[in-house]
Design a protein around this motif. Sequence first.
Motif, PDB file in Angstrom:
ATOM      1  N   SER A 266       0.834  -1.200   0.000  1.00 40.78           N
ATOM      2  CA  SER A 266       0.000   0.000   0.000  1.00 40.78           C
ATOM      3  C   SER A 266       0.873   1.257   0.000  1.00 40.78           C
ATOM      4  O   SER A 266       1.912   1.301   0.667  1.00 40.78           O
ATOM      5  CB  SER A 266      -0.899   0.007   1.237  1.00 40.78           C
ATOM      6  OG  SER A 266      -1.495   1.271   1.414  1.00 40.78           O
ATOM      7  N   PRO A 267       0.456   2.305  -0.736  1.00 37.50           N
ATOM      8  CA  PRO A 267       1.206   3.562  -0.713  1.00 37.50           C
ATOM      9  C   PRO A 267       0.868   4.451   0.480  1.00 37.50           C
ATOM     10  O   PRO A 267       0.916   5.679   0.374  1.00 37.50           O
ATOM     11  CB  PRO A 267       0.784   4.225  -2.033  1.00 37.50           C
ATOM     12  CG  PRO A 267      -0.621   3.767  -2.226  1.00 37.50           C
ATOM     13  CD  PRO A 267      -0.661   2.346  -1.699  1.00 37.50           C
ATOM     14  N   SER A 268       0.506   3.836   1.595  1.00 43.14           N
ATOM     15  CA  SER A 268       0.273   4.611   2.813  1.00 43.14           C
ATOM     16  C   SER A 268       1.502   5.469   3.101  1.00 43.14           C
ATOM     17  O   SER A 268       2.638   5.006   2.967  1.00 43.14           O
ATOM     18  CB  SER A 268      -0.002   3.678   3.993  1.00 43.14           C
ATOM     19  OG  SER A 268      -0.048   4.409   5.208  1.00 43.14           O
ATOM     20  N   PRO A 269       1.313   6.721   3.484  1.00 44.59           N
ATOM     21  CA  PRO A 269       2.465   7.619   3.672  1.00 44.59           C
ATOM     22  C   PRO A 269       3.241   7.394   4.960  1.00 44.59           C
ATOM     23  O   PRO A 269       4.209   8.119   5.223  1.00 44.59           O
ATOM     24  CB  PRO A 269       1.805   9.009   3.664  1.00 44.59           C
ATOM     25  CG  PRO A 269       0.425   8.770   4.196  1.00 44.59           C
ATOM     26  CD  PRO A 269       0.023   7.417   3.668  1.00 44.59           C
ATOM     27  N   HIS A 270       2.877   6.393   5.744  1.00 44.60           N
ATOM     28  CA  HIS A 270       3.505   6.203   7.048  1.00 44.60           C
ATOM     29  C   HIS A 270       4.584   5.121   7.007  1.00 44.60           C
ATOM     30  O   HIS A 270       4.559   4.222   6.164  1.00 44.60           O
ATOM     31  CB  HIS A 270       2.454   5.818   8.089  1.00 44.60           C
ATOM     32  CG  HIS A 270       1.294   6.764   8.147  1.00 44.60           C
ATOM     33  ND1 HIS A 270       1.395   8.035   8.665  1.00 44.60           N
ATOM     34  CD2 HIS A 270       0.013   6.627   7.719  1.00 44.60           C
ATOM     35  CE1 HIS A 270       0.226   8.637   8.565  1.00 44.60           C
ATOM     36  NE2 HIS A 270      -0.628   7.806   7.998  1.00 44.60           N
ATOM     37  N   SER A 271       5.506   5.214   7.942  1.00 43.40           N
ATOM     38  CA  SER A 271       6.540   4.201   8.114  1.00 43.40           C
ATOM     39  C   SER A 271       6.955   4.205   9.575  1.00 43.40           C
ATOM     40  O   SER A 271       6.498   5.032  10.375  1.00 43.40           O
ATOM     41  CB  SER A 271       7.751   4.491   7.216  1.00 43.40           C
ATOM     42  OG  SER A 271       8.455   5.624   7.687  1.00 43.40           O
ATOM     43  N   LEU A 272       7.866   3.292   9.922  1.00 38.33           N
ATOM     44  CA  LEU A 272       8.363   3.224  11.294  1.00 38.33           C
ATOM     45  C   LEU A 272       9.100   4.503  11.668  1.00 38.33           C
ATOM     46  O   LEU A 272       9.150   4.880  12.839  1.00 38.33           O
ATOM     47  CB  LEU A 272       9.278   2.015  11.445  1.00 38.33           C
ATOM     48  CG  LEU A 272       9.834   1.724  12.841  1.00 38.33           C
ATOM     49  CD1 LEU A 272       8.700   1.483  13.828  1.00 38.33           C
ATOM     50  CD2 LEU A 272      10.767   0.527  12.799  1.00 38.33           C
ATOM     51  N   TYR A 273       9.650   5.184  10.690  1.00 38.18           N
ATOM     52  CA  TYR A 273      10.489   6.355  10.943  1.00 38.18           C
ATOM     53  C   TYR A 273       9.765   7.676  10.694  1.00 38.18           C
ATOM     54  O   TYR A 273      10.291   8.744  11.009  1.00 38.18           O
ATOM     55  CB  TYR A 273      11.732   6.302  10.051  1.00 38.18           C
ATOM     56  CG  TYR A 273      12.471   4.997  10.173  1.00 38.18           C
ATOM     57  CD1 TYR A 273      13.250   4.716  11.297  1.00 38.18           C
ATOM     58  CD2 TYR A 273      12.361   4.021   9.190  1.00 38.18           C
ATOM     59  CE1 TYR A 273      13.901   3.503  11.431  1.00 38.18           C
ATOM     60  CE2 TYR A 273      13.010   2.805   9.313  1.00 38.18           C
ATOM     61  CZ  TYR A 273      13.782   2.551  10.436  1.00 38.18           C
ATOM     62  OH  TYR A 273      14.418   1.358  10.576  1.00 38.18           O
ATOM     63  N   ARG A 274       8.558   7.601  10.120  1.00 38.16           N
ATOM     64  CA  ARG A 274       7.878   8.841   9.753  1.00 38.16           C
ATOM     65  C   ARG A 274       6.367   8.659   9.815  1.00 38.16           C
ATOM     66  O   ARG A 274       5.829   7.754   9.186  1.00 38.16           O
ATOM     67  CB  ARG A 274       8.278   9.253   8.332  1.00 38.16           C
ATOM     68  CG  ARG A 274       7.519  10.446   7.768  1.00 38.16           C
ATOM     69  CD  ARG A 274       8.076  10.809   6.400  1.00 38.16           C
ATOM     70  NE  ARG A 274       7.308  11.872   5.756  1.00 38.16           N
ATOM     71  CZ  ARG A 274       6.322  11.664   4.887  1.00 38.16           C
ATOM     72  NH1 ARG A 274       5.989  10.418   4.549  1.00 38.16           N
ATOM     73  NH2 ARG A 274       5.679  12.668   4.352  1.00 38.16           N
ATOM     74  N   LYS A 275       5.716   9.514  10.585  1.00 42.08           N
ATOM     75  CA  LYS A 275       4.256   9.539  10.623  1.00 42.08           C
ATOM     76  C   LYS A 275       3.808  10.767   9.850  1.00 42.08           C
ATOM     77  O   LYS A 275       4.041  11.901  10.276  1.00 42.08           O
ATOM     78  CB  LYS A 275       3.745   9.589  12.057  1.00 42.08           C
ATOM     79  CG  LYS A 275       2.230   9.539  12.160  1.00 42.08           C
ATOM     80  CD  LYS A 275       1.773   9.543  13.608  1.00 42.08           C
ATOM     81  CE  LYS A 275       0.253   9.519  13.706  1.00 42.08           C
ATOM     82  NZ  LYS A 275      -0.215   9.532  15.113  1.00 42.08           N
ATOM     83  N   ALA A 276       3.221  10.562   8.698  1.00 41.06           N
ATOM     84  CA  ALA A 276       2.854  11.663   7.814  1.00 41.06           C
ATOM     85  C   ALA A 276       1.563  12.330   8.278  1.00 41.06           C
ATOM     86  O   ALA A 276       0.752  11.738   8.991  1.00 41.06           O
ATOM     87  CB  ALA A 276       2.696  11.159   6.385  1.00 41.06           C
ATOM     88  N   SER A 277       1.390  13.569   7.870  1.00 40.04           N
ATOM     89  CA  SER A 277       0.140  14.281   8.111  1.00 40.04           C
ATOM     90  C   SER A 277      -0.224  15.047   6.850  1.00 40.04           C
ATOM     91  O   SER A 277       0.646  15.401   6.054  1.00 40.04           O
ATOM     92  CB  SER A 277       0.273  15.252   9.293  1.00 40.04           C
ATOM     93  OG  SER A 277       1.239  16.245   9.012  1.00 40.04           O
ATOM     94  N   MET A 278      -1.497  15.274   6.669  1.00 44.94           N
ATOM     95  CA  MET A 278      -1.990  16.043   5.532  1.00 44.94           C
ATOM     96  C   MET A 278      -3.037  17.018   6.036  1.00 44.94           C
ATOM     97  O   MET A 278      -3.739  16.731   7.012  1.00 44.94           O
ATOM     98  CB  MET A 278      -2.576  15.112   4.473  1.00 44.94           C
ATOM     99  CG  MET A 278      -1.533  14.212   3.846  1.00 44.94           C
ATOM    100  SD  MET A 278      -2.184  13.197   2.509  1.00 44.94           S
ATOM    101  CE  MET A 278      -0.715  12.221   2.119  1.00 44.94           C
ATOM    102  N   PRO A 279      -3.147  18.164   5.381  1.00 40.93           N
ATOM    103  CA  PRO A 279      -4.053  19.196   5.897  1.00 40.93           C
ATOM    104  C   PRO A 279      -5.512  18.762   5.893  1.00 40.93           C
ATOM    105  O   PRO A 279      -5.974  18.105   4.960  1.00 40.93           O
ATOM    106  CB  PRO A 279      -3.819  20.381   4.955  1.00 40.93           C
ATOM    107  CG  PRO A 279      -3.233  19.780   3.715  1.00 40.93           C
ATOM    108  CD  PRO A 279      -2.440  18.604   4.174  1.00 40.93           C
ATOM    109  N   SER A 280      -6.204  19.130   6.949  1.00 45.55           N
ATOM    110  CA  SER A 280      -7.646  18.909   6.988  1.00 45.55           C
ATOM    111  C   SER A 280      -8.313  19.898   6.040  1.00 45.55           C
ATOM    112  O   SER A 280      -7.746  20.908   5.653  1.00 45.55           O
ATOM    113  CB  SER A 280      -8.175  19.107   8.405  1.00 45.55           C
ATOM    114  OG  SER A 280      -7.586  18.168   9.290  1.00 45.55           O
ATOM    115  N   GLY A 281      -9.543  19.582   5.695  1.00 43.92           N
ATOM    116  CA  GLY A 281     -10.289  20.472   4.817  1.00 43.92           C
ATOM    117  C   GLY A 281     -11.206  19.700   3.909  1.00 43.92           C
ATOM    118  O   GLY A 281     -11.040  18.487   3.721  1.00 43.92           O
TER     119      GLY A 281
END
Length: 243
Positions: free
Chosen positions: A154-169
Amino acid sequence: MSVQPDVLWINVSPSFQRFDRFLIRYLSHQVSIAQWEYLQNPDEPSSLDIALVLLHDYLKSCRQPIHLIGHSTGGLLGLLYARQHPERVKSLTLLAVGVHPAIDWQAHYYAMYQLLPCSRRMILAKMVQNLFGSQEKNSTRALIQLLEQDLNSSPSPHSLYRKASMPSGGVSVPLMVCGSQDDLIVDPMALQGWKAWMKEGDLIWECPEGHHFFHYYHPQLVGRQILQFWHQAGKSLTNHQLA
């Protein structure tokens, strides 16, 4: 000349396709629905950028705007696309996507992995319970394998080293957000958070139960709500055009 579908179901998690089938089958009795699938190459970085380009390549071939629908990361991709190209989207339906849209099961998994002194398999077993509710041993084992596959594909933006965030809206097109009252990944608070971004005609709907894959357990109940929303969205667009 091929007939353009009314609806496009977006899937970026091949391991979870089986959980979409019942709802897609139910909807297909009422509308023409196509499935757009993305399989990430193991050598590619985990990113939604490539998927966005490929989705746009497909939708450029459509003669008219189309309803987009997706679950979890598939819904996130639809959300990002609708923000970039609203002229190609008739409406957007999100299943299990909270007001902080990047938060998915993988974000929860990596957070647990960092916090708990447990093996990977034990954490995945806990995730199975969070995603699907209590399961017997054989089912838990099979679902753990699916989760492992999704972590790899899956192209989920998360990994063990990085928790991604994207703007709400929100989005400028008609929007429906669906979730389950017992979902531990996108809980009711994360679902109701969409209210701050909704415009007239947008809709939040909660399934009484079904956990993160509520649309698998209750395809007819979910499907009826979605079909009603598409009907109203179509009427609203027609009235806007006439005005």
